[in-house]
Design an enzyme around this catalytic site. Structure first.
Site, PDB file in Angstrom:
ATOM      1  N   GLU A 244       2.076  25.635  25.801  1.00 20.06           N
ATOM      2  CA  GLU A 244       1.745  25.298  24.416  1.00 20.06           C
ATOM      3  C   GLU A 244       2.184  23.876  24.073  1.00 20.06           C
ATOM      4  O   GLU A 244       1.418  23.092  23.524  1.00 20.06           O
ATOM      5  CB  GLU A 244       2.389  26.306  23.458  1.00 20.06           C
ATOM      6  CG  GLU A 244       1.992  26.047  22.015  1.00 20.06           C
ATOM      7  CD  GLU A 244       2.480  27.114  21.055  1.00 20.06           C
ATOM      8  OE1 GLU A 244       1.666  27.979  20.694  1.00 20.06           O
ATOM      9  OE2 GLU A 244       3.661  27.075  20.661  1.00 20.06           O
ATOM     10  N   ARG A 270     -13.236  -2.508   2.784  1.00 20.22           N
ATOM     11  CA  ARG A 270     -12.471  -2.552   1.530  1.00 20.22           C
ATOM     12  C   ARG A 270     -11.981  -3.993   1.299  1.00 20.22           C
ATOM     13  O   ARG A 270     -11.292  -4.564   2.152  1.00 20.22           O
ATOM     14  CB  ARG A 270     -11.277  -1.602   1.646  1.00 20.22           C
ATOM     15  CG  ARG A 270     -10.237  -1.750   0.568  1.00 20.22           C
ATOM     16  CD  ARG A 270     -10.677  -1.116  -0.727  1.00 20.22           C
ATOM     17  NE  ARG A 270      -9.613  -1.178  -1.741  1.00 20.22           N
ATOM     18  CZ  ARG A 270      -9.817  -1.014  -3.030  1.00 20.22           C
ATOM     19  NH1 ARG A 270     -11.054  -0.801  -3.477  1.00 20.22           N
ATOM     20  NH2 ARG A 270      -8.833  -1.072  -3.890  1.00 20.22           N
ATOM     21  N   GLN A 281      -2.929  -9.555   8.491  1.00 16.11           N
ATOM     22  CA  GLN A 281      -2.339  -9.154   9.773  1.00 16.11           C
ATOM     23  C   GLN A 281      -1.514  -7.862   9.624  1.00 16.11           C
ATOM     24  O   GLN A 281      -1.455  -7.048  10.556  1.00 16.11           O
ATOM     25  CB  GLN A 281      -1.445 -10.286  10.292  1.00 16.11           C
ATOM     26  CG  GLN A 281      -1.252 -10.220  11.783  1.00 16.11           C
ATOM     27  CD  GLN A 281      -0.440 -11.401  12.279  1.00 16.11           C
ATOM     28  OE1 GLN A 281       0.671 -11.654  11.820  1.00 16.11           O
ATOM     29  NE2 GLN A 281      -0.997 -12.143  13.212  1.00 16.11           N
TER      30      GLN A 281
END
Ligand SMILES: Cc1cc2nc3c(=O)[nH]c(=O)nc-3n(C[C@H](O)[C@H](O)[C@H](O)COP(=O)(O)OP(=O)(O)OC[C@H]3O[C@@H](n4cnc5c(N)ncnc54)[C@H](O)[C@@H]3O)c2cc1C
Length: 381
Positions: A244, A270, A281
């Site tokens: 798992e 945007r 940056q």
């Protein structure tokens, strides 16, 4: 269908993405609000061949490698935003189906595997108790042999799939003094008298996955219910956890890949202060760090899969993968959130859901602290 699976990993990944887009992508705002398990999606996944993909042919499986299964899980994570459904599938596969294949008797396999593989039966693993979380082997649930049966008494909590499960792997101690060497795994159908299942527990994230508590009150099961050998519960549990921990976050790789691609698109379009925010940056480097950490996370999970395919033990590598990928996934979700500003704070936005869904990975399958303890132990520290 994965029945005629192509051999290339990227083809498998692509195939799974397409399947998920077509059959699993849902209006999550509603299903999450209602904390509704997508039963139809579960059956679709079974029909797609997911549950039997990496199962040996002699058990009715497709005999694919662990690496191939991981590629499919990654594709599902990319195409499906319902992380709750994917989490339920992971619990079913790693902690019930695989232990049954590794440790079950031919009779147990004949009785349960066909239904677990065709999706008509849902599995759950019950090990955690209120007082036995990280220290799981201090469990108090007891099994007593009586008249050719075992009688189980105790309570298990935070059990994924419990409210919808048909079959439980329950860990209980046969030693009257609760010495962990008495811990034994049992296969217990949910219809067994004396097994009570709570209603679903409301959760922060992965709300479509059902979690519950189970109470065992003089729950009487036949001696043939023992999974593996008496007193081998710890080994069976550790083996299930290795599988798992090493593989369950494969779907998170796909989720992160999708979030990264959407995040790049958002950063390019945007505009603030006249320019696209990607021209800062601070923003572009954050996306770069996300890309690099995702690449590293991917390598760690595929390394575990390769080791398992080669028949090796991957205890240390699985703990490392769980630690690194869960921490990466959680940080990643916070970075996605930063990228979207206030829009990401709105309920049901992908960024908000990402935080709620990812954060549980710091806890389930052993917390990050416990993974560090395991790695320290493996390093002889
Ligand atoms: C979404 C989800 C799904 C789950 N599904 C299942 C399931 O299907 N079946 C099941 O049996 N259980 C399940 N669990 C339970 C899970 O296994 C436990 O929550 C987990 O093992 C931690 O136990 P705990 O919650 O009791 O925390 P605790 O053990 O009380 O830990 C609390 C804090 O103490 C720290 N801590 C404890 N011991 C140590 C130590 N020795 N060294 C350093 N730090 C330590 C932990 O890291 C943690 O930060 C699930 C949990 C979650 C959140």
């Amino acid at each position: 269908m994965l029945n005629d699976r192509p051999l290339k990993l990227q083809d498998l990944n692509h195939h799974a993405r397409q399947f998920a887009h077509k059959h699993l992508y849902k209006d999550l705002a509603l299903t999450e609000h209602l904390a509704m398990f997508d039963h139809e999606g579960w059956i679709k996944c079974a029909e797609f061949g997911l549950f039997r993909l990496a199962i040996p042919e002699k058990f009715g499986g497709k005999g694919a490698t662990r690496t191939e299964l991981i590629a499919v899980m990654e594709g599902l994570g990319y195409g499906c935003e319902d992380n709750g459904l994917l989490f339920s599938i992971n619990a079913h596969l790693w902690t019930v189906v695989l232990p049954l294949i590794a440790h079950g008797t031919p009779e147990q396999q004949a009785q349960f595997l066909p239904s677990l593989l065709d999706g008509s039966m849902i599995g759950a693993n019950a090990s955690t108790e209120e007082q036995a979380g990280s220290d799981v082997f201090s469990m108090q649930t007891q099994a007593v042999k009586q008249d050719g049966h075992y009688i189980l008494n105790g309570t298990k909590c935070y059990i994924t799939n419990a409210p919808i499960a048909d079959l439980f792997v329950i860990y209980a101690n046969l030693d009257p003094n609760l010495d962990p060497l008495g811990i034994t795994a049992f296969l217990v159908p949910s219809s067994t008298p004396g097994l009570e299942i709570s209603s679903p527990l409301p959760k922060m994230g992965m709300r479509t996955a059902q979690m519950g508590k189970i109470t065992l009150k003089d729950c009487r099961i036949p001696v043939s219910s023992v999974l593996g050998k008496i007193g081998r519960g710890m080994a069976i549990f550790e083996n299930a956890m290795e599988n798992e921990r090493g593989c369950l976050l494969a779907s998170a790789l796909g989720t992160m890949q999708r979030q990264l691609e959407n995040g790049i698109q958002h950063a390019r379009t945007r505009k603030q202060f006249v320019h696209a925010i990607s021209k800062n940056q601070a923003v572009s480097h954050r996306l770069v760090d996300m890309k690099v950490s995702l690449d590293a996370a991917r390598e760690m999970i595929y390394r575990v899969a390769r080791l398992k395919d080669e028949g090796h033990n991957a205890f240390l590598e699985a703990a490392s993968a769980k630690l690194f990928v869960s921490e990466t996934y959680t940080k990643f979700s916070l970075d996605v959130f930063r990228l979207y500003g206030a829009q990401g704070y709105l309920a049901n936005s992908p960024a908000e859901r990402g935080i709620r869904d990812s954060i549980a990975s710091l806890i389930y399958s052993g917390t990050s602290d416990i993974q560090r303890n395991i790695i320290a132990m493996e390093l002889g520290l």
